[in-house]
Design a protein around this motif. Structure first.
Motif, mmCIF file in Angstrom:
data_model
loop_
_atom_site.group_PDB
_atom_site.id
_atom_site.type_symbol
_atom_site.label_atom_id
_atom_site.label_comp_id
_atom_site.label_asym_id
_atom_site.label_seq_id
_atom_site.Cartn_x
_atom_site.Cartn_y
_atom_site.Cartn_z
ATOM 1 N N GLU A 157 0.818 -1.215 0.000
ATOM 2 C CA GLU A 157 0.000 0.000 0.000
ATOM 3 C C GLU A 157 0.855 1.270 0.000
ATOM 4 O OE1 GLU A 157 -3.359 0.175 2.623
ATOM 5 O OE2 GLU A 157 -3.318 -1.988 2.966
ATOM 6 N N VAL A 158 1.997 1.239 0.656
ATOM 7 C CA VAL A 158 2.784 2.470 0.817
ATOM 8 C C VAL A 158 3.917 2.598 -0.198
ATOM 9 C CG1 VAL A 158 2.257 2.511 3.274
ATOM 10 C CG2 VAL A 158 4.389 1.451 2.502
ATOM 11 N N GLU A 159 4.292 1.489 -0.866
ATOM 12 C CA GLU A 159 5.464 1.559 -1.745
ATOM 13 C C GLU A 159 5.241 2.503 -2.932
ATOM 14 O OE1 GLU A 159 6.355 -2.263 -3.253
ATOM 15 O OE2 GLU A 159 4.416 -2.570 -4.248
ATOM 16 N N ALA A 160 4.001 2.620 -3.391
ATOM 17 C CA ALA A 160 3.716 3.501 -4.530
ATOM 18 C C ALA A 160 3.256 4.889 -4.107
ATOM 19 C CB ALA A 160 2.651 2.865 -5.426
ATOM 20 N N SER A 161 3.198 5.129 -2.809
ATOM 21 C CA SER A 161 2.736 6.436 -2.333
ATOM 22 C C SER A 161 3.861 7.462 -2.481
ATOM 23 C CB SER A 161 2.311 6.338 -0.859
ATOM 24 O OG SER A 161 1.891 7.594 -0.377
ATOM 25 N N PRO A 162 3.531 8.651 -2.911
ATOM 26 C CA PRO A 162 4.588 9.667 -3.086
ATOM 27 C C PRO A 162 5.147 10.175 -1.759
ATOM 28 C CG PRO A 162 2.439 10.630 -3.503
ATOM 29 C CD PRO A 162 2.215 9.154 -3.335
ATOM 30 N N ARG A 163 4.360 10.028 -0.685
ATOM 31 C CA ARG A 163 4.854 10.537 0.595
ATOM 32 C C ARG A 163 4.279 9.688 1.729
ATOM 33 N NH1 ARG A 163 3.692 16.461 3.241
ATOM 34 N NH2 ARG A 163 1.634 15.494 3.472
ATOM 35 N N LEU A 164 5.123 9.429 2.714
ATOM 36 C CA LEU A 164 4.703 8.706 3.909
ATOM 37 C C LEU A 164 5.058 9.549 5.122
ATOM 38 C CD1 LEU A 164 3.655 6.110 5.312
ATOM 39 C CD2 LEU A 164 6.030 5.306 5.357
ATOM 40 N N VAL A 165 4.047 9.893 5.938
ATOM 41 C CA VAL A 165 4.258 10.694 7.141
ATOM 42 C C VAL A 165 4.318 9.746 8.332
ATOM 43 C CG1 VAL A 165 3.382 12.530 8.611
ATOM 44 C CG2 VAL A 165 3.045 12.644 6.125
ATOM 45 N N VAL A 166 5.441 9.813 9.055
ATOM 46 C CA VAL A 166 5.657 8.943 10.206
ATOM 47 C C VAL A 166 5.672 9.817 11.457
ATOM 48 C CG1 VAL A 166 7.172 7.242 11.284
ATOM 49 C CG2 VAL A 166 7.010 7.353 8.777
ATOM 50 N N SER A 167 4.683 9.618 12.327
ATOM 51 C CA SER A 167 4.599 10.374 13.583
ATOM 52 C C SER A 167 4.940 9.442 14.740
ATOM 53 C CB SER A 167 3.189 10.950 13.774
ATOM 54 O OG SER A 167 2.837 11.787 12.687
ATOM 55 N N VAL A 168 6.016 9.770 15.463
ATOM 56 C CA VAL A 168 6.470 8.954 16.593
ATOM 57 C C VAL A 168 6.918 9.890 17.715
ATOM 58 C CG1 VAL A 168 7.159 6.957 15.218
ATOM 59 C CG2 VAL A 168 8.768 8.821 15.582
ATOM 60 N N PRO A 169 6.953 9.409 18.969
ATOM 61 C CA PRO A 169 7.401 10.259 20.074
ATOM 62 C C PRO A 169 8.913 10.166 20.277
ATOM 63 C CG PRO A 169 6.547 8.202 20.935
ATOM 64 C CD PRO A 169 6.380 8.128 19.440
ATOM 65 N N GLY A 170 9.530 11.291 20.671
ATOM 66 C CA GLY A 170 10.940 11.308 21.055
ATOM 67 C C GLY A 170 11.887 10.779 19.994
ATOM 68 N N LEU A 171 11.696 11.214 18.753
ATOM 69 C CA LEU A 171 12.523 10.698 17.665
ATOM 70 C C LEU A 171 13.836 11.479 17.578
ATOM 71 C CD1 LEU A 171 12.390 8.598 15.382
ATOM 72 C CD2 LEU A 171 11.526 10.414 13.897
ATOM 73 N N ASP A 172 14.971 10.753 17.534
ATOM 74 C CA ASP A 172 16.284 11.375 17.365
ATOM 75 C C ASP A 172 16.826 11.011 15.992
ATOM 76 O OD1 ASP A 172 16.893 8.713 17.647
ATOM 77 O OD2 ASP A 172 17.844 8.929 19.619
ATOM 78 N N GLU A 173 18.052 11.460 15.694
ATOM 79 C CA GLU A 173 18.639 11.217 14.381
ATOM 80 C C GLU A 173 18.840 9.720 14.129
ATOM 81 O OE1 GLU A 173 19.061 13.251 11.930
ATOM 82 O OE2 GLU A 173 18.209 14.868 13.135
ATOM 83 N N GLU A 174 19.254 9.019 15.151
ATOM 84 C CA GLU A 174 19.450 7.577 14.986
ATOM 85 C C GLU A 174 18.119 6.883 14.676
ATOM 86 O OE1 GLU A 174 21.183 3.714 17.499
ATOM 87 O OE2 GLU A 174 21.255 5.735 18.350
ATOM 88 N N GLY A 175 17.063 7.341 15.355
ATOM 89 C CA GLY A 175 15.745 6.766 15.098
ATOM 90 C C GLY A 175 15.257 7.075 13.701
ATOM 91 N N ARG A 176 15.531 8.314 13.227
ATOM 92 C CA ARG A 176 15.138 8.680 11.862
ATOM 93 C C ARG A 176 15.832 7.795 10.836
ATOM 94 N NH1 ARG A 176 13.044 14.115 11.223
ATOM 95 N NH2 ARG A 176 12.762 15.118 13.270
ATOM 96 N N ALA A 177 17.128 7.589 11.052
ATOM 97 C CA ALA A 177 17.883 6.764 10.115
ATOM 98 C C ALA A 177 17.343 5.332 10.110
ATOM 99 C CB ALA A 177 19.364 6.784 10.481
ATOM 100 N N GLU A 178 17.021 4.823 11.292
ATOM 101 C CA GLU A 178 16.505 3.459 11.386
ATOM 102 C C GLU A 178 15.168 3.334 10.682
ATOM 103 O OE1 GLU A 178 16.121 -0.573 12.567
ATOM 104 O OE2 GLU A 178 17.833 0.794 12.384
ATOM 105 N N ILE A 179 14.279 4.297 10.867
ATOM 106 C CA ILE A 179 12.968 4.240 10.225
ATOM 107 C C ILE A 179 13.096 4.410 8.714
ATOM 108 C CG2 ILE A 179 10.726 5.391 10.044
ATOM 109 C CD1 ILE A 179 10.948 6.058 13.002
#
Length: 218
Positions: free
Chosen positions: A123-145
């Motif tokens: 469902e998401v692979e063809a979407s032009p944009r995916l918004v990910v809302s998570v709590p307490g996200l740091d740079e390492e978490g962004r890279a992992e996601i």
């Protein structure tokens, strides 16, 4: 002086001396032959056995009736104990699941998000944009996601939103055609509701489960 009484014979004779009615009197037998004694003993044993069996059968029927009455009276109490035991076991299982889930989420905080991305890959692979809302996200978490999105086949833009109000490990995914949320507390609530409904069904007074939301909560 005692007046003499005439002896009465029960044998009746005719005028000519013929016996019209024989006497019913029989002398009491004073002695018995060995075979007669054995026969009398066998008869006495048989009568005693019959009487004993009848008495035992009566006692057995009485005991069964008492057992049936006791079970009937104890049935509701036993049912209540069984229901309480099942409910306590269910509570214990939920507590254990909460502890295990907490330890797992502390060790792999992005585990549920990875599972969601793998499940929603088509469902998401063809979407032009995916918004990910998570709590307490740091740079390492962004890279992992970002890495997880790439592994799921997501080729569009990944936008991050920090949501401090969300509990740990919770997230919200939004793309052009849909939305998915995950809340550990909500999952536990739905598990408890389903478990309570199952216990109520066993007790014979089940209530319909509430319909799931249209947002696709995980």
């Amino acid at each position: 002086m005692t007046q003499p009484q005439a002896f009465s014979f029960d044998t009746e004779f005719s005028a000519s001396g013929e016996v019209l009615r024989a006497s019913t009197w029989r002398p009491m037998k004073r002695s018995y032959a060995p075979n007669e004694v054995e026969a009398l003993l066998a008869q006495a044993r048989a009568e005693t056995r019959t009487a004993t069996l009848a008495e035992a059968e009566g006692l057995r029927a009485q005991a069964l009736a008492m057992i049936g009455q006791t079970l009937a009276e104890a049935g509701p109490a036993l049912k209540a104990v069984a229901e309480r035991h099942r409910a306590d076991s269910a509570d214990l299982a939920l507590v254990a699941a909460r502890v295990l889930a907490g330890a797992a989420l502390a060790r792999f905080p992005h585990g549920p998000l990875q599972t969601a991305l793998e499940t929603l890959a088509e469902e998401v692979e063809a979407s032009p944009r995916l918004v990910v809302s998570v709590p307490g996200l740091d740079e390492e978490g962004r890279a992992e996601i970002t890495r997880l999105c790439a592994e799921a086949g997501m080729q569009g833009l990944v936008v991050f939103r920090d949501e401090p109000g969300l509990p740990p490990a919770a997230f919200v995914l939004e793309w052009a055609d849909g939305r998915a949320t995950y809340d550990p507390a909500g999952v536990e609530t739905r598990m408890r509701e389903a478990l309570e409904a199952a216990l109520a069904a066993e007790a014979g007074h089940a209530e319909a489960l509430s319909a799931p939301t249209s947002e696709g909560a995980l």
